[in-house]
Design a protein around this motif. Structure first.
Motif, PDB file in Angstrom:
ATOM      1  N   LYS A  83     -69.377  78.218  51.245  1.00  5.78           N
ATOM      2  CA  LYS A  83     -67.983  78.642  51.096  1.00  5.78           C
ATOM      3  C   LYS A  83     -67.228  77.922  52.207  1.00  5.78           C
ATOM      4  O   LYS A  83     -67.291  78.337  53.374  1.00  5.78           O
ATOM      5  CB  LYS A  83     -67.875  80.156  51.249  1.00  5.78           C
ATOM      6  CG  LYS A  83     -66.459  80.716  51.200  1.00  5.78           C
ATOM      7  CD  LYS A  83     -66.485  82.230  51.402  1.00  5.78           C
ATOM      8  CE  LYS A  83     -65.089  82.824  51.469  1.00  5.78           C
ATOM      9  NZ  LYS A  83     -64.352  82.702  50.195  1.00  5.78           N
ATOM     10  N   THR A  90     -59.386  75.368  46.576  1.00  7.77           N
ATOM     11  CA  THR A  90     -60.043  76.650  46.288  1.00  7.77           C
ATOM     12  C   THR A  90     -61.369  76.481  45.541  1.00  7.77           C
ATOM     13  O   THR A  90     -62.181  77.406  45.517  1.00  7.77           O
ATOM     14  CB  THR A  90     -59.131  77.567  45.458  1.00  7.77           C
ATOM     15  OG1 THR A  90     -58.746  76.890  44.253  1.00  7.77           O
ATOM     16  CG2 THR A  90     -57.895  77.941  46.250  1.00  7.77           C
ATOM     17  N   THR A  91     -61.593  75.300  44.972  1.00 10.50           N
ATOM     18  CA  THR A  91     -62.887  75.039  44.329  1.00 10.50           C
ATOM     19  C   THR A  91     -64.025  75.310  45.294  1.00 10.50           C
ATOM     20  O   THR A  91     -65.077  75.837  44.912  1.00 10.50           O
ATOM     21  CB  THR A  91     -62.968  73.572  43.852  1.00 10.50           C
ATOM     22  OG1 THR A  91     -61.929  73.332  42.914  1.00 10.50           O
ATOM     23  CG2 THR A  91     -64.316  73.259  43.215  1.00 10.50           C
ATOM     24  N   TYR A  92     -63.808  74.955  46.567  1.00  9.15           N
ATOM     25  CA  TYR A  92     -64.875  75.047  47.556  1.00  9.15           C
ATOM     26  C   TYR A  92     -64.844  76.352  48.348  1.00  9.15           C
ATOM     27  O   TYR A  92     -65.652  76.568  49.236  1.00  9.15           O
ATOM     28  CB  TYR A  92     -64.817  73.828  48.483  1.00  9.15           C
ATOM     29  CG  TYR A  92     -64.956  72.553  47.689  1.00  9.15           C
ATOM     30  CD1 TYR A  92     -66.200  72.148  47.210  1.00  9.15           C
ATOM     31  CD2 TYR A  92     -63.832  71.788  47.347  1.00  9.15           C
ATOM     32  CE1 TYR A  92     -66.328  71.007  46.431  1.00  9.15           C
ATOM     33  CE2 TYR A  92     -63.957  70.639  46.571  1.00  9.15           C
ATOM     34  CZ  TYR A  92     -65.209  70.266  46.115  1.00  9.15           C
ATOM     35  OH  TYR A  92     -65.328  69.140  45.333  1.00  9.15           O
ATOM     36  N   HIS A  93     -63.889  77.224  48.007  1.00 14.84           N
ATOM     37  CA  HIS A  93     -63.905  78.589  48.546  1.00 14.84           C
ATOM     38  C   HIS A  93     -64.704  79.491  47.611  1.00 14.84           C
ATOM     39  O   HIS A  93     -65.698  80.079  47.993  1.00 14.84           O
ATOM     40  CB  HIS A  93     -62.473  79.127  48.700  1.00 14.84           C
ATOM     41  CG  HIS A  93     -61.727  78.536  49.836  1.00 14.84           C
ATOM     42  ND1 HIS A  93     -61.852  79.006  51.123  1.00 14.84           N
ATOM     43  CD2 HIS A  93     -60.846  77.506  49.895  1.00 14.84           C
ATOM     44  CE1 HIS A  93     -61.080  78.282  51.922  1.00 14.84           C
ATOM     45  NE2 HIS A  93     -60.459  77.364  51.204  1.00 14.84           N
ATOM     46  N   ASN A  94     -64.241  79.576  46.375  1.00 17.24           N
ATOM     47  CA  ASN A  94     -64.941  80.436  45.425  1.00 17.24           C
ATOM     48  C   ASN A  94     -64.873  79.932  43.985  1.00 17.24           C
ATOM     49  O   ASN A  94     -65.466  80.522  43.099  1.00 17.24           O
ATOM     50  CB  ASN A  94     -64.402  81.872  45.476  1.00 17.24           C
ATOM     51  CG  ASN A  94     -62.906  81.938  45.215  1.00 17.24           C
ATOM     52  OD1 ASN A  94     -62.342  81.122  44.501  1.00 17.24           O
ATOM     53  ND2 ASN A  94     -62.246  82.926  45.799  1.00 17.24           N
ATOM     54  N   LEU A  97     -68.302  78.916  42.676  1.00 19.93           N
ATOM     55  CA  LEU A  97     -69.120  80.124  42.573  1.00 19.93           C
ATOM     56  C   LEU A  97     -68.693  80.948  41.353  1.00 19.93           C
ATOM     57  O   LEU A  97     -69.539  81.459  40.603  1.00 19.93           O
ATOM     58  CB  LEU A  97     -68.983  80.949  43.843  1.00 19.93           C
ATOM     59  CG  LEU A  97     -69.732  82.283  43.889  1.00 19.93           C
ATOM     60  CD1 LEU A  97     -71.233  82.074  43.703  1.00 19.93           C
ATOM     61  CD2 LEU A  97     -69.450  83.003  45.204  1.00 19.93           C
ATOM     62  N   HIS A  98     -67.405  81.079  41.145  1.00 21.43           N
ATOM     63  CA  HIS A  98     -66.891  81.819  39.991  1.00 21.43           C
ATOM     64  C   HIS A  98     -67.364  81.189  38.685  1.00 21.43           C
ATOM     65  O   HIS A  98     -67.806  81.890  37.748  1.00 21.43           O
ATOM     66  CB  HIS A  98     -65.356  81.851  40.046  1.00 21.43           C
ATOM     67  CG  HIS A  98     -64.728  82.605  38.922  1.00 21.43           C
ATOM     68  ND1 HIS A  98     -64.094  81.987  37.873  1.00 21.43           N
ATOM     69  CD2 HIS A  98     -64.648  83.942  38.680  1.00 21.43           C
ATOM     70  CE1 HIS A  98     -63.657  82.895  37.027  1.00 21.43           C
ATOM     71  NE2 HIS A  98     -63.966  84.090  37.492  1.00 21.43           N
ATOM     72  N   LEU A 115     -74.852  83.178  50.594  1.00 18.64           N
ATOM     73  CA  LEU A 115     -73.518  82.603  50.755  1.00 18.64           C
ATOM     74  C   LEU A 115     -73.319  82.196  52.208  1.00 18.64           C
ATOM     75  O   LEU A 115     -73.494  83.000  53.122  1.00 18.64           O
ATOM     76  CB  LEU A 115     -72.466  83.631  50.334  1.00 18.64           C
ATOM     77  CG  LEU A 115     -71.022  83.143  50.165  1.00 18.64           C
ATOM     78  CD1 LEU A 115     -70.936  82.056  49.103  1.00 18.64           C
ATOM     79  CD2 LEU A 115     -70.117  84.314  49.795  1.00 18.64           C
ATOM     80  N   TYR A 153     -65.770  89.110  56.202  1.00 17.75           N
ATOM     81  CA  TYR A 153     -66.586  88.788  55.034  1.00 17.75           C
ATOM     82  C   TYR A 153     -68.009  89.325  55.159  1.00 17.75           C
ATOM     83  O   TYR A 153     -68.685  89.538  54.168  1.00 17.75           O
ATOM     84  CB  TYR A 153     -66.650  87.271  54.823  1.00 17.75           C
ATOM     85  CG  TYR A 153     -65.354  86.631  54.382  1.00 17.75           C
ATOM     86  CD1 TYR A 153     -64.513  87.246  53.462  1.00 17.75           C
ATOM     87  CD2 TYR A 153     -64.993  85.380  54.875  1.00 17.75           C
ATOM     88  CE1 TYR A 153     -63.338  86.642  53.058  1.00 17.75           C
ATOM     89  CE2 TYR A 153     -63.811  84.763  54.466  1.00 17.75           C
ATOM     90  CZ  TYR A 153     -62.997  85.400  53.562  1.00 17.75           C
ATOM     91  OH  TYR A 153     -61.834  84.798  53.148  1.00 17.75           O
ATOM     92  N   LEU A 155     -70.698  87.762  56.100  1.00 14.28           N
ATOM     93  CA  LEU A 155     -71.628  86.832  55.475  1.00 14.28           C
ATOM     94  C   LEU A 155     -72.911  86.720  56.306  1.00 14.28           C
ATOM     95  O   LEU A 155     -72.880  86.863  57.530  1.00 14.28           O
ATOM     96  CB  LEU A 155     -70.976  85.453  55.341  1.00 14.28           C
ATOM     97  CG  LEU A 155     -69.731  85.375  54.447  1.00 14.28           C
ATOM     98  CD1 LEU A 155     -69.190  83.954  54.428  1.00 14.28           C
ATOM     99  CD2 LEU A 155     -70.049  85.844  53.036  1.00 14.28           C
TER     100      LEU A 155
END
Length: 231
Positions: A83, A90-94, A97-98, A115, A153, A155
């Motif tokens: 993440k 935002t592709t590389y935030h979530n 993963l989504h 994660l 978070y 994590l």
């Protein structure tokens, strides 16, 4: 089951790069804690399967660090999902993963998925350019990200990634002071035992990658940090 929190040293192999059977055997029999497979460019299903099948002959944990969904496959002990905290995309935030959960969520064993809160800090690296990472961060910036990971978070891992360049020790030290529950991983530019020793003062786990392909003997010497840490 392997305990990731006990890992001090990991070799990271790029499936797009060639490595001889002799060198691979030396790495896998070196007393490293795990082998990670991952890269940025030219990572394909075929080269990941090929490298995985070669490493699988050895009795040590095998990790896939996911860079694209096409290379996700069964056969690994763990799947690390970055993440990228300082990415502008935002592709590389979530986002990735989504997308993965939409496709494969019904068949994922979540005990194998980890994660990683990822900070990319080398502006010249391919991963920084790919993820559009904001790399001009100061100590206060990285401390805030560390708090975000540890306190908000919650994590399990925070990965400081300098990708091909040896990083700022003070940055790593600052992050280490902020993490109480999150495991700190450092990767980037470790090309000697001295580098490994210096970063291991503050990081729980160090990742050794590029030096494998330019000087295997120096790469193997970095494993000695484990003996020193266990004294």
């Amino acid at each position: 089951m392997y305990d990731i929190k006990e890992w001090q040293h990991v070799f990271k192999l790029d499936p797009a790069k060639e490595i001889s059977d002799e060198d691979l055997d030396a790495l896998c029999m070196s007393n490293t804690d795990a082998i990670m497979i991952g890269g940025t460019d030219n990572v394909t299903e075929d080269n990941v399967i090929h490298l995985m099948s070669r490493v699988r002959r050895y009795p040590l944990p095998l990790v896939l660090e996911i860079s694209n969904l096409d290379t996700v496959m069964p056969g690994f002990d763990f799947y690390f999902v970055p993440k990228v905290l300082n990415s502008k995309d935002t592709t590389y935030h979530n986002g990735m993963l989504h997308k993965a959960l939409k496709q494969f969520g019904h068949m994922i064993n979540f005990e194998e998925v980890v994660l990683e809160g990822y900070l990319v800090l080398n502006p010249d690296s391919k991963v920084a350019q790919l993820t559009q990472a904001k790399t001009n961060l100061d100590i206060e910036d990285v401390e805030a990200y560390a708090q975000m990971v540890n306190e908000m978070y919650k994590l399990p891992m925070m990965y400081i990634e300098y990708s091909g360049s040896y990083g700022d020790v003070e940055m790593v030290k600052a992050v280490s002071k902020m993490l109480t529950n999150t495991q700190l991983i450092y990767g980037g530019g470790i090309s000697s035992l001295e580098h490994a020793q210096e970063m291991k003062q503050f990081a729980d786990t160090i990742i050794v990658g590029n030096i494998i392909y330019s000087d295997i003997k120096k790469a193997l010497k970095t494993v000695k940090i484990k003996k020193e840490s266990n004294k």
